[in-house]
Structures are given as structure tokens and as C-alpha cells.
Design an enzyme around this catalytic site. Structure first.
Site, short mmCIF file in Angstrom:
data_model
loop_
_atom_site.label_atom_id
_atom_site.label_comp_id
_atom_site.label_asym_id
_atom_site.label_seq_id
_atom_site.Cartn_x
_atom_site.Cartn_y
_atom_site.Cartn_z
N THR A 183 0.84 -1.11 -0.20
CA THR A 183 0.06 0.14 0.09
C THR A 183 1.04 1.24 -0.04
O THR A 183 2.12 0.87 0.72
CB THR A 183 -0.87 0.23 1.16
N THR A 201 -4.43 1.45 -2.44
CA THR A 201 -4.08 0.07 -2.39
C THR A 201 -4.95 -0.72 -3.44
O THR A 201 -6.16 -0.25 -3.48
CB THR A 201 -3.97 -0.64 -1.10
N ARG A 211 -13.63 -8.35 -0.96
CA ARG A 211 -12.74 -8.10 0.13
C ARG A 211 -12.31 -6.77 0.32
O ARG A 211 -11.93 -5.99 -0.84
CB ARG A 211 -11.58 -8.98 0.02
N THR A 234 0.47 -0.60 6.49
CA THR A 234 0.75 -1.47 5.27
C THR A 234 0.59 -2.76 5.73
O THR A 234 1.23 -2.87 7.16
CB THR A 234 1.82 -0.93 4.28
N GLY A 235 0.57 -3.67 4.89
CA GLY A 235 0.68 -5.06 5.68
C GLY A 235 -0.56 -5.74 5.65
O GLY A 235 -1.73 -5.30 4.80
#
Ligand code: ASP
Length: 324
Positions: A183, A201, A211, A234-235
Site C-alpha cells: 500500500t 491500494t 474483500r 501497510t501489511g
């Protein structure tokens, strides 16, 4: 032109520095984890994102408004076909659809967000329009697209050849696991001390259709309190959503923590809540944080998270600290 930019830019940073010294010089305790406490920047972004932070810096030099800067920064990976996790060229979901999430937040707490937006190259700019032109915060899917078209955005095919080929290969040997993800989260403070943030993102590669990740959710992927600080994540969005990592990080800054210490404490909450996280390198989260003085920091669950800072037009990519 460059001279003018440089001049305005240094004035902007000087003003941030003056603000820093006039507010609380010398009265902060520095712990071992706070090595960046007195270091200031105008812009911080997740990952090596130098083109984005440069675009943000140039825009900041032009309009002197951090909101314009973070939008300009996020637009760079959105339009970059080689970036497979944001905007154009982003990997699609399982069904072969590129669906985009983005949000933006200004120094007054105004916010706009789009989720599950398809066919629009710059979701961050649509999110800004949601913030500025509607009484709402979040628009989804077909409604977000309808709004974008009414605002003059054009639809485009966002699926690159590379993304299509990768998706087709994934369909044959995936075991139905989602793939990689990233992202852009970008934060900036301007000479007037206005702190703003943006996040964009395409989410997890090959995610389930429908999703939504953390990135467009305020307090999860991005949060800004213009009187305190801002953070972007992010992640693995599912972890961030369940723990509202950016809201938490800003709350730690409100309690007086430096951005880096706040990011570390927010990451530590993940370790507390998720058993086995320390040994599960498949679950990564990185947080970048900045306060209204331009002090910045970051922390991640595991190794290999990097972030980019821009000071007076100069980018530096930094290895984030990580772990407990
Ligand atoms: N947080 C994003 C998501 O879950 C992906 C990422 O930043 O890696 O959609």
C-alpha cells in the site's frame, strides 16, 4: 523554477522547525527507541516510494498545502503500471477484477474514502472529492464509480498484461491462497503545521471478490488528528482492521509518545493480541507515523519493512525497526 521551489521548500521546513522549537524544545524524554525524536521531515511514505515523495514535495512547493502533497504522492504509484499493488497494474481479485481502496484525511479531521472502486486510475482523487463534495465519508463500488464519473473521472482498463498473466498462472497453482500486497500510505506536514494523509491500494493480490482491506478505513489504514499526529499502515489489512493500528498510534502520540515510539506501541498491541505473531513471518504490518512538528518514525512486526522520508526535497529510504 528550481530555485523558487527550493526557496519555498526550505521556508516550509524552517517554519516547521521554528514551530518545533517554539512548542516544546528540550522537554521531551528520549528513550532508546526514540532515536529519531528530534529529526523532522516534510513527508513520510510507506516502502521505497521516492517517486511519490518527490511528487509530493514538488506539489508542496507549489501549493504549500500538505493535502495537495499527499494526494499528488499517492497518484504516482496509482498510475505506475509496474506497481502491482496500487492502482493501474495492481493485481486483480480471484475473479479477475482490479478493485481499489483509498482514503484521505485533512488536518481538520475531514475525510473521504472509496472502497471496491473499479476502472478509475486515481481512487485517491475520488476519495478527496468524496471528502470535499459530499456529506459522506465513504462510497463503495458502483456508487463510488457513479460519483467518480459525475465528477469527470474517466473509466480505464486497469488490468495490465503482466497482472493478467500472473493472475492466470495463479488460477492454475494457487491452492486458493491470496498473494502479495502493499500500500502507499503517505503523510505530510506543511509550513502552517497542517498535517494530512493519504492511503491507496489494490489490496491483497487474488483476494476474495468483495474483500475490503484496512487501507480505506479511517483509524485502520490511515488516521490523522491535525492537532497531534498521523499514521498510515501497510501489511495484512485484516490484522490492522481488528486492531485499528493507526488510530491507536495517534492516541499514543496524544499521550506524548514520539511517532516512532507510538508506532512501536501500536505494533506491540498486535503481538499482545495475536498469539504466535512473532514467529509467523507471513503476517507483516508496518506503520509510519508523523506528528504535527514533522517528527517521524516507523515500526513493523517483522524485518524488511522500509519507508521513505523527504526532507527539503531529498529522499531517504530507511529500514524500519521491527519486533517487540
Ligand atoms: N493493507 C493492504 C490491504 O490489506 C495491503 C498492504 O498494505 O500490504 O489491503
Amino acid at each position: 523554477m528550481l530555485n523558487r521551489r527550493k526557496f519555498i521548500a526550505s521556508s516550509a521546513l524552517t517554519a516547521v522547525g521554528t514551530y518545533l522549537f517554539s512548542k516544546n524544545a528540550g522537554d521531551k524524554q528520549i528513550s532508546a527507541d526514540e532515536e529519531k525524536v528530534n529529526d523532522i521531515a516534510s513527508i513520510i511514505a510507506t516502502w521505497p516510494n521516492e517517486k511519490a515523495t518527490t511528487a509530493a514535495w514538488l506539489k508542496l512547493s507549489e501549493t504549500n498545502y500538505s493535502l495537495d502533497a499527499v494526494e499528488a504522492g499517492a497518484r504516482v504509484p496509482e498510475a505506475d503500471v509496474l506497481d502491482t499493488s496500487v492502482g493501474y497494474g495492481g493485481y486483480p481479485d480471484r475473479d479477475g477484477r482490479v478493485t481499489l481502496d483509498a482514503c484521505i484525511m485533512d488536518e481538520k479531521g475531514n475525510a473521504g474514502s472509496v472502497v471496491f472502486l473499479e476502472g478509475i486510475m486515481h481512487p485517491i482523487s475520488v476519495a478527496r472529492k468524496v471528502m470535499e463534495k459530499t456529506p459522506h465519508v465513504m462510497l463503495a463500488g458502483g456508487g463510488a464509480l457513479k460519483f467518480a464519473l459525475a465528477e469527470g473521472f474517466k473509466t480505464e482498463n486497469l488490468m495490465s498484461d503482466h497482472a493478467r498473466v500472473t493472475w492466470e498462472k495463479w488460477l492454475t497453482d494457487n491452492n486458493y491462497h491470496p498473494g502479495n500486497h502493499d500500500t502507499i500510505g503517505i503523510l505530510a506536514v506543511d509550513a502552517k503545521g497542517r498535517l494530512c494523509g493519504a492511503c491507496s491500494t489494490s489490496g491483497w493480490a487474488f483476494k476474495m471478490n468483495g474483500r475490503i482491506g484496512d487501507s480505506p478505513v479511517l483509524g485502520a489504514g490511515l488516521y490523522v488528528d491535525g492537532t497531534v499526529g498521523a499514521a498510515a499502515c501497510t501489511g495484512l489489512g485484516e490484522l490492522v482492521l481488528k486492531n485499528l493500528c493507526t488510530f491507536l498510534c495517534v492516541e499514543f502520540m496524544r499521550q506524548g509518545k514520539s511517532p516512532q515510539e507510538a508506532a512501536k506501541l501500536a505494533v506491540n498491541r498486535l503481538f499482545e493480541k495475536i498469539p504466535g505473531l512473532a514467529n509467523d513471518t507471513s503476517k507483516q504490518v508496518g506503520i509510519v507515523a508523523m506528528n504535527v512538528k514533522g517528527e517521524y518514525g516507523a515500526w513493523a512486526v517483522h524485518d524488511n519493512f522500509k519507508y521513505t522520508i523527504n526532507k527539503e526535497g531529498v529522499n531517504t529510504v530507511v529500514d524500519s525497526k521491527f519486533g517487540k
